[in-house]
Design an enzyme around this catalytic site. Structure first.
Site, mmCIF file in Angstrom:
data_model
loop_
_atom_site.group_PDB
_atom_site.id
_atom_site.type_symbol
_atom_site.label_atom_id
_atom_site.label_comp_id
_atom_site.label_asym_id
_atom_site.label_seq_id
_atom_site.Cartn_x
_atom_site.Cartn_y
_atom_site.Cartn_z
ATOM 1 N N CYS A 1 -4.249 4.624 -1.520
ATOM 2 C CA CYS A 1 -5.361 4.714 -0.496
ATOM 3 C C CYS A 1 -5.814 4.863 -1.764
ATOM 4 C CB CYS A 1 -5.082 5.634 0.191
ATOM 5 S SG CYS A 1 -3.888 6.026 0.647
ATOM 6 N N ARG B 1 -7.061 5.311 3.920
ATOM 7 C CA ARG B 1 -5.379 5.423 3.549
ATOM 8 C C ARG B 1 -4.958 4.003 4.008
ATOM 9 N NH1 ARG B 1 -0.407 7.768 7.612
ATOM 10 N NH2 ARG B 1 1.210 7.482 6.002
ATOM 11 N N LEU B 2 -3.365 3.471 3.032
ATOM 12 C CA LEU B 2 -2.769 2.263 2.933
ATOM 13 C C LEU B 2 -1.644 3.055 3.425
ATOM 14 C CD1 LEU B 2 -2.500 -1.249 2.813
ATOM 15 C CD2 LEU B 2 -1.781 0.042 0.641
ATOM 16 N N ALA B 3 -0.916 2.991 4.071
ATOM 17 C CA ALA B 3 0.457 3.167 4.916
ATOM 18 C C ALA B 3 1.730 2.762 4.375
ATOM 19 C CB ALA B 3 0.092 3.405 6.530
ATOM 20 N N GLY C 1 -0.894 7.348 -4.130
ATOM 21 C CA GLY C 1 0.368 7.065 -4.284
ATOM 22 C C GLY C 1 0.915 6.913 -4.131
ATOM 23 N N GLY D 1 5.836 -6.438 -13.831
ATOM 24 C CA GLY D 1 6.738 -6.446 -15.142
ATOM 25 C C GLY D 1 5.562 -5.734 -15.600
#
Length: 606
Positions: free
Chosen positions: A2, A50-52, A80, A375
């Site tokens: 988010c 928000r990124l759900a 996070g 990575g």
């Protein structure tokens, strides 16, 4: 993942400033395209995009708890992933807490209610968050231990502005975009920046592993985590087994998502190890992605940091691991057109083709996945870069990755160089970072020096790479997770002696041994090769043209700061450099700093 932002001002009532906090929040739209929210109190305003990823329906923010009553809420704006949130949730329920969602956000909020600022010692993950505690009239800003997630703040008398990206602070009219000549060293080489530094005057980063308290007495930043050096008592076999066990547990935790997940697979040891472990624990439907350039068969030139192309190895790894792989092939001609998007994502000078190609890669990945495992950081943790194995760079009295390469500050005008004394500035920065190394009493020789070199690499270079990955991915609503940045893994590997880290005489021997049973031989023993660069003649010509435009433009903000003949001489040369693709790569910041100063209307002061 988010975007968070906010404003605290103890000298005024902010309840009338809702439009401003909404503008600050809206600036972070790309970090959180799924929903937004703001919360405003008398002296505080918090915003969230928000990124759900976990608990799609729950976890809306800012999240509020009324433990102190309706008039004393505790409010959280969080970005996070806390990977151990399920374990924490169980423990908190045992302590009497009740949960309304299955999100990690609510776990973080209740962890604060239970342990206060001490919650930071219990979190494992990548995060940046703000908690306003009305009971104490205190704001707490927290950034994860390795600095995977960004967090910026501007302190002023009586309060603070903060945000996941500079744009959120820039959206508040009380902050003015300025820089100064003494910022030129980090503008021309961001890997020289201290962990708190930004190119903007009066804008700081919360340092990795730090928390910031804001109350009526002012703004106070303190560390909550540092690496600690102690004697390593395990033998080689036990060490290898422990690394495998820790890494496997980390990857399992980071596979948790309620949205499509993939890996970024270059065909190198690091990304292949992560993909292999992910495929073991998520055997069906795992996707992977790599990036390359059209006509690379003809254009590619081997360098110390890029000795070979990724594509053949990525395809070999994908076939061996039986993952659904997509090789994204980019047209080098498209890179220049994406640089403005990359600049808008970063808010600081773009890294040119490297930002642009990563942006295009992530754009393609986002069409199929919302979460990607990377990575990144294995080279800094296990010792993978060429400069770890060159006597001259290891024992040189400066940052090892700089070596004897030309400095772009050599191209400053004589009067500017006289004022800034960039050579002294570099020495001062080196001494400052060297003083932060957690030393082991009695350690000497190569082992002591490699502890210094590894710690230096965990600062500027790693933060530089993590910043690029965060900004380019979040600009597209893609969450990139970095298992090698797990602090438990780092704490263990940090104290493994250098001779164990290079037991087979090569880079990352310890990691190679830990995953030896998972990968095909050609991938397991592949040489370190950095993120791909294009060597397209057309792209090189475009960079030369852009550089010439800056040098001949009388209205460039850099016009009076550069020694033009020196820049042109460097542009015509061909210097072998460990970390640069070519001389144009070295000179690219001139173009991008000029673009940044113009686009953001940044005033340069003496």
């Amino acid at each position: 993942m988010c975007g968070i932002t906010g404003w605290v001002d103890f000298t005024r009532d902010l309840t009338s400033q809702r439009r401003t906090i909404e503008a600050m929040t809206a600036s972070l739209f790309r970090r959180g395209p799924d929903s937004d929210g703001v919360w405003v109190g008398p002296h505080v305003a918090l915003g969230h995009r928000r990124l759900a990823v976990v608990d799609i329906e729950g976890g809306k923010q800012p999240m509020i708890a009324h433990q102190g009553g309706q008039d004393a809420p505790v409010v959280l704006s969080y970005s996070g992933e806390v990977y151990n949130f399920r374990e924490l949730r169980v423990r908190l329920m045992g302590l009497g807490h009740r949960f309304e969602t299955s999100s990690d956000t609510e776990v973080v909020l209740h962890a604060y209610l239970e342990w206060g600022a001490g919650l930071v010692d219990r979190l494992a993950g990548m995060y940046a968050f703000a908690i306003w505690d009305s009971r104490k009239e205190e704001l707490l800003l927290v950034r994860d231990r390795l600095g995977v997630k960004p967090l910026y703040y501007h302190a002023f008398p009586g309060g603070v502005l903060f945000g996941s990206e500079p744009k959120a602070v820039l959206a508040n009219p009380r902050f003015t975009a300025r820089t100064s000549e003494d910022k030129l060293p980090i503008l021309f080489n961001p890997r020289l920046a201290m962990p708190w530094e930004t190119p903007f005057t009066d804008l700081r980063q919360v340092q990795p592993g730090h928390l910031v308290r804001v109350d009526r007495s002012g703004v106070h930043e303190t560390p909550y985590w540092r690496l600690v050096s102690h004697e390593h008592t395990h033998d080689q076999q036990t060490t290898v087994r422990n690394v495998r066990d820790i890494l496997e547990e980390v990857v399992v935790h980071q596979l948790v998502a309620d949205v499509p997940l993939c890996t970024l697979l270059s065909g190198g040891l690091d990304s292949s190890a992560i993909t292999a472990l992910a495929s073991v624990h998520r055997p069906r439907g795992l996707r992977s992605f790599s990036v390359d350039f059209e006509n690379a068969d003809n254009d590619f030139r081997a360098t110390a940091l890029r000795p070979e192309r990724d594509t053949p190895f990525a395809l070999a790894a994908a076939e061996y691991l039986r993952v659904d792989h997509t090789a994204i092939t980019l047209d080098p001609a498209d890179l220049a057109g994406v640089v403005p998007e990359a600049l808008a994502a970063r808010d600081t000078p773009s890294l040119g083709q490297f930002d642009a190609s990563m942006y295009l890669l992530f754009q393609a990945v986002r069409e199929r996945s919302t979460v990607a495992l990377s990575g990144e950081a294995a080279d800094e943790v296990f010792g993978g870069y060429p400069w770890f194995f060159s006597r001259d760079t290891v024992w040189g009295e400066t940052f090892p990755w700089l070596g004897a390469a030309p400095r772009l500050t050599d191209c400053l005008a004589p009067d500017v160089r006289a004022r800034l004394r960039p050579d002294d500035d570099e020495r001062d920065r080196y001494a400052t970072m060297l003083a932060r190394v957690p030393r082991l009493p009695g350690e000497s020789g190569l082992q002591a020096r490699m502890r210094e070199v590894l710690h230096l690499s965990l600062q500027g270079p790693l933060l530089y790479l993590l910043d690029r990955k965060d900004r380019m991915s979040m600009a597209l609503g893609l969450e990139v997770r970095v298992p090698f940045c797990d602090h438990t893994l780092l704490e263990y590997v940090w104290n493994v002696p250098w001779k164990m880290k290079v037991a087979d005489g090569r880079e990352k021997s310890l990691l190679r041994a830990a995953v030896a049973d998972l990968l095909p031989s050609e991938v397991l023993h592949r040489r370190k090769s950095a993120y791909p660069a294009t060597f397209s003649p057309a792209h090189g010509a475009a960079v030369r043209s852009a550089l010439d435009a800056v040098l001949t433009s009388g209205d460039s903000p850099l016009a009076d700061l550069l020694d033009v003949p020196k820049v042109r001489a460097l542009a015509e040369g061909r210097t072998e450099m460990m970390t640069m693709a070519d001389n144009l790569h070295l000179l690219l910041p001139i173009v991008e700093v000029d673009r940044w100063l113009r686009t953001y209307d940044v005033t340069v002061t003496a």
